[in-house]
Design a protein around this motif. Sequence first.
Motif, PDB file in Angstrom:
ATOM      1  N   ASN A  50     -76.110 -43.452  63.286  1.00  0.00           N
ATOM      2  CA  ASN A  50     -76.811 -44.673  62.873  1.00  0.00           C
ATOM      3  C   ASN A  50     -78.004 -44.357  61.981  1.00  0.00           C
ATOM      4  O   ASN A  50     -78.245 -45.030  60.968  1.00  0.00           O
ATOM      5  N   THR A  51     -78.745 -43.335  62.357  1.00  0.00           N
ATOM      6  CA  THR A  51     -79.939 -42.977  61.594  1.00  0.00           C
ATOM      7  C   THR A  51     -79.581 -42.548  60.183  1.00  0.00           C
ATOM      8  O   THR A  51     -80.222 -42.967  59.201  1.00  0.00           O
ATOM      9  N   ASP A  78     -85.698 -51.969  68.739  1.00  0.00           N
ATOM     10  CA  ASP A  78     -84.285 -51.698  68.478  1.00  0.00           C
ATOM     11  C   ASP A  78     -83.593 -52.925  67.917  1.00  0.00           C
ATOM     12  O   ASP A  78     -82.765 -52.830  67.007  1.00  0.00           O
ATOM     13  N   ARG A 104     -80.848 -53.850  59.623  1.00  0.00           N
ATOM     14  CA  ARG A 104     -79.704 -53.118  59.078  1.00  0.00           C
ATOM     15  C   ARG A 104     -78.555 -54.061  58.745  1.00  0.00           C
ATOM     16  O   ARG A 104     -77.917 -53.953  57.693  1.00  0.00           O
ATOM     17  N   LYS A 105     -78.288 -55.026  59.647  1.00  0.00           N
ATOM     18  CA  LYS A 105     -77.213 -55.988  59.388  1.00  0.00           C
ATOM     19  C   LYS A 105     -77.512 -56.792  58.126  1.00  0.00           C
ATOM     20  O   LYS A 105     -76.613 -57.074  57.321  1.00  0.00           O
ATOM     21  N   THR A 130     -84.635 -53.457  64.309  1.00  0.00           N
ATOM     22  CA  THR A 130     -84.003 -52.472  63.431  1.00  0.00           C
ATOM     23  C   THR A 130     -82.548 -52.826  63.184  1.00  0.00           C
ATOM     24  O   THR A 130     -82.050 -52.746  62.061  1.00  0.00           O
ATOM     25  N   SER A 131     -81.850 -53.247  64.259  1.00  0.00           N
ATOM     26  CA  SER A 131     -80.452 -53.626  64.127  1.00  0.00           C
ATOM     27  C   SER A 131     -80.297 -54.840  63.227  1.00  0.00           C
ATOM     28  O   SER A 131     -79.404 -54.892  62.374  1.00  0.00           O
ATOM     29  N   HIS A 164     -79.330 -55.798  55.604  1.00  0.00           N
ATOM     30  CA  HIS A 164     -79.190 -54.886  54.462  1.00  0.00           C
ATOM     31  C   HIS A 164     -77.726 -54.715  54.084  1.00  0.00           C
ATOM     32  O   HIS A 164     -77.362 -54.769  52.905  1.00  0.00           O
ATOM     33  N   VAL A 165     -76.867 -54.511  55.086  1.00  0.00           N
ATOM     34  CA  VAL A 165     -75.428 -54.336  54.837  1.00  0.00           C
ATOM     35  C   VAL A 165     -74.839 -55.609  54.230  1.00  0.00           C
ATOM     36  O   VAL A 165     -74.035 -55.556  53.297  1.00  0.00           O
ATOM     37  N   THR A 188     -68.960 -51.035  56.794  1.00  0.00           N
ATOM     38  CA  THR A 188     -70.183 -50.664  56.088  1.00  0.00           C
ATOM     39  C   THR A 188     -69.922 -50.401  54.609  1.00  0.00           C
ATOM     40  O   THR A 188     -69.271 -49.416  54.265  1.00  0.00           O
ATOM     41  N   SER A 227     -78.338 -45.584  58.124  1.00  0.00           N
ATOM     42  CA  SER A 227     -79.449 -46.486  57.806  1.00  0.00           C
ATOM     43  C   SER A 227     -80.348 -45.903  56.725  1.00  0.00           C
ATOM     44  O   SER A 227     -80.892 -46.635  55.891  1.00  0.00           O
ATOM     45  N   THR A 228     -80.497 -44.591  56.720  1.00  0.00           N
ATOM     46  CA  THR A 228     -81.403 -43.939  55.786  1.00  0.00           C
ATOM     47  C   THR A 228     -80.786 -43.711  54.419  1.00  0.00           C
ATOM     48  O   THR A 228     -81.443 -43.918  53.379  1.00  0.00           O
TER      49      THR A 228
END
Length: 240
Positions: free
Chosen positions: A215-216, A7, A14-15, A10-11, A17-18, A180, A219-220
């Motif tokens: 979230n999913t 987790d 994502r951060k 993944t978090s 990526h953003v 986001t 993220s996708t």
Amino acid sequence: MGSANTDHDTSAARKAHVAALRQAEQARQRRRRGLTVAASAVVVAALAAGAVFVVKSRSDDGGGGKAEAAASAGADGKNSGVGAKSAAGGQFVTGPDGVRTWKGTLSRNHVTTPVTYPMHPPVGGDHNPVWADCNGTVYTEPVKDEMAVHSLEHGAVWVTYTGKAAKSDVAALAARVKATPYTLMSPYAQQSAPIVLSAWGHQVSVRSADDPAVNTFLSTYVQGAQTPEPGASCSSGMMK
């Protein structure tokens, strides 16, 4: 312990990526401002030099310029300027994760007339040449479908809600959207579920702001593989 580490990874991903999306959008805006300044100088010079030519051309042409302008406007297949047809033929297929995927044609023509979409909110189809600003933008009034669909084409996720959504959920989702890039949020009375997230060709209904599907989905599908025009701007579009 392994789940916690997964987790966390993944978090963190994502951060990152953003953050990369935000930096890319800021760089794009800086380039646009520089190009605007340079173009302005060119336009001023062109206007001064071209004014005499335009007057002369009109006097010699006898009205033929209108036909040339019309031909130019229709030269780009995406800029037909007319039409009210949407994605014709198709249906949603729901996956085990609850995400509905549109199986059918999603046309991508630019039109200036209202479009009748076969789904609400729409997940694709013909759309307005102007997109809705989608750089973490929260609208308190409904957004035109045709402009929001253009945002989806750029890889944005559109969060919509009805009056049945809890105020606490609306506030939590608004905060998430503001943080986001490549997202937008607006009220949408015509949808059947209180909260819906839409991307180009994909859609999911969620129970609340803390539903794991939120979230999913983000993220996708934020600049996801479904994006027809990845990297296209989400700024300088419609703000109201």
